[in-house]
Design an enzyme around this catalytic site. Structure first.
Site, PDB file in Angstrom:
ATOM      1  N   CYS A  10      30.884   4.523  13.136  1.00  0.00           N
ATOM      2  CA  CYS A  10      30.296   5.299  12.130  1.00  0.00           C
ATOM      3  C   CYS A  10      30.267   4.271  10.727  1.00  0.00           C
ATOM      4  O   CYS A  10      30.176   2.817  11.167  1.00  0.00           O
ATOM      5  CB  CYS A  10      31.311   6.170  11.413  1.00  0.00           C
ATOM      6  SG  CYS A  10      32.936   5.929  10.890  1.00  0.00           S
ATOM      7  N   ASN A  13      34.590   3.255   9.445  1.00  0.00           N
ATOM      8  CA  ASN A  13      35.691   3.283  10.363  1.00  0.00           C
ATOM      9  C   ASN A  13      36.803   3.955   9.864  1.00  0.00           C
ATOM     10  O   ASN A  13      37.839   3.551  10.283  1.00  0.00           O
ATOM     11  CB  ASN A  13      35.893   2.142  11.013  1.00  0.00           C
ATOM     12  CG  ASN A  13      36.486   2.165  12.391  1.00  0.00           C
ATOM     13  OD1 ASN A  13      37.306   1.004  12.559  1.00  0.00           O
ATOM     14  ND2 ASN A  13      36.690   2.983  13.143  1.00  0.00           N
ATOM     15  N   CYS A  15      36.873   7.792   8.920  1.00  0.00           N
ATOM     16  CA  CYS A  15      36.771   9.039   9.081  1.00  0.00           C
ATOM     17  C   CYS A  15      36.280   9.620  10.582  1.00  0.00           C
ATOM     18  O   CYS A  15      36.958  10.027  11.355  1.00  0.00           O
ATOM     19  CB  CYS A  15      35.887   9.882   8.260  1.00  0.00           C
ATOM     20  SG  CYS A  15      36.366   9.365   6.412  1.00  0.00           S
ATOM     21  N   ARG A  16      35.050   9.645  10.659  1.00  0.00           N
ATOM     22  CA  ARG A  16      34.446  10.168  12.101  1.00  0.00           C
ATOM     23  C   ARG A  16      34.768   9.359  13.385  1.00  0.00           C
ATOM     24  O   ARG A  16      35.192   9.879  14.289  1.00  0.00           O
ATOM     25  CB  ARG A  16      33.059  10.212  11.890  1.00  0.00           C
ATOM     26  CG  ARG A  16      32.340  11.080  10.801  1.00  0.00           C
ATOM     27  CD  ARG A  16      30.984  11.206  10.523  1.00  0.00           C
ATOM     28  NE  ARG A  16      30.679   9.801   9.985  1.00  0.00           N
ATOM     29  CZ  ARG A  16      29.262   9.320   9.746  1.00  0.00           C
ATOM     30  NH1 ARG A  16      28.400  10.386  10.007  1.00  0.00           N
ATOM     31  NH2 ARG A  16      29.209   8.311   8.960  1.00  0.00           N
ATOM     32  N   SER A  17      34.431   7.923  13.104  1.00  0.00           N
ATOM     33  CA  SER A  17      35.034   7.203  14.484  1.00  0.00           C
ATOM     34  C   SER A  17      36.243   7.165  14.945  1.00  0.00           C
ATOM     35  O   SER A  17      36.415   7.000  16.103  1.00  0.00           O
ATOM     36  CB  SER A  17      34.115   5.937  14.551  1.00  0.00           C
ATOM     37  OG  SER A  17      34.554   5.042  13.271  1.00  0.00           O
ATOM     38  N   ASP A 127      29.258  13.377   7.456  1.00  0.00           N
ATOM     39  CA  ASP A 127      30.128  12.328   7.038  1.00  0.00           C
ATOM     40  C   ASP A 127      31.300  13.085   6.068  1.00  0.00           C
ATOM     41  O   ASP A 127      31.010  13.471   4.975  1.00  0.00           O
ATOM     42  CB  ASP A 127      29.753  10.996   6.385  1.00  0.00           C
ATOM     43  CG  ASP A 127      30.829  10.163   5.814  1.00  0.00           C
ATOM     44  OD1 ASP A 127      32.000  10.214   6.193  1.00  0.00           O
ATOM     45  OD2 ASP A 127      30.404   8.894   5.825  1.00  0.00           O
TER      46      ASP A 127
END
Length: 157
Positions: A10, A13, A15-17, A127
């Site tokens: 993402c 690095n 939040c999402r990933s 995001d």
């Protein structure tokens, strides 16, 4: 047997990933495939390097009993082209990954996360750093991670 290597990517690095890395690792452990699948995450940006996952990500993972111990943000680099599956959380980061690894992008298995969830209207995993909706992102991450694990298991056959 050579390990299958998966990296989630993402922007920062945090939040999402890392959420996807932790959720996917949990699924891999439950499936008994720890010796077969190696998991990592990275961001295309450099401003959070060395930081732990975002509080919202940690809260979701804690809520579901999923470990993120030792996870720290790192930047995606050209060396990451060696991963078997490069799973991008959105269109912009997919384009950045392709730019970073250049000609190696043709042979890499670059996947946009939401392509595994065609029943959803979104092209990108939203995001939560900006939306604050970590609950919804967690739901998407679980659903997509289950599909990715199925795909990898099928690819191994």
């Amino acid at each position: 047997m050579r390990k299958v290597r998966v990296v989630f990517v993402c922007l920062g690095n945090i939040c999402r990933s890392p959420m996807a890395e932790a959720v996917f690792r949990s699924l891999v452990e439950k499936a008994g495939l720890v010796d077969v699948i190696e998991i990592d995450s990275a961001g295309t940006g450099d401003w959070h390097i060395g930081k732990a996952p975002h509080e919202g990500t940690r809260k979701q993972l804690d809520l579901h009993g999923i470990s993120y111990a030792g996870m720290k943000a790192r930047q995606f680099t050209a060396k990451d082209e060696g991963f078997d599956y490069i799973v991008c959380m959105d269109t912009k980061n997919e384009a950045d990954v392709r730019r970073i690894i250049g000609s190696a992008a043709d042979s890499a298995k670059i996947i946009k996360f939401m392509d595994m969830l065609p029943q959803h209207a979104e092209d990108d995993v939203p995001d939560p750093y900006y939306t604050g909706n970590f609950d919804y992102v967690y739901e998407l991450v679980v659903e997509g991670s289950e599909k990715l694990l199925e795909r990898i298991v099928n690819d191994l056959k």
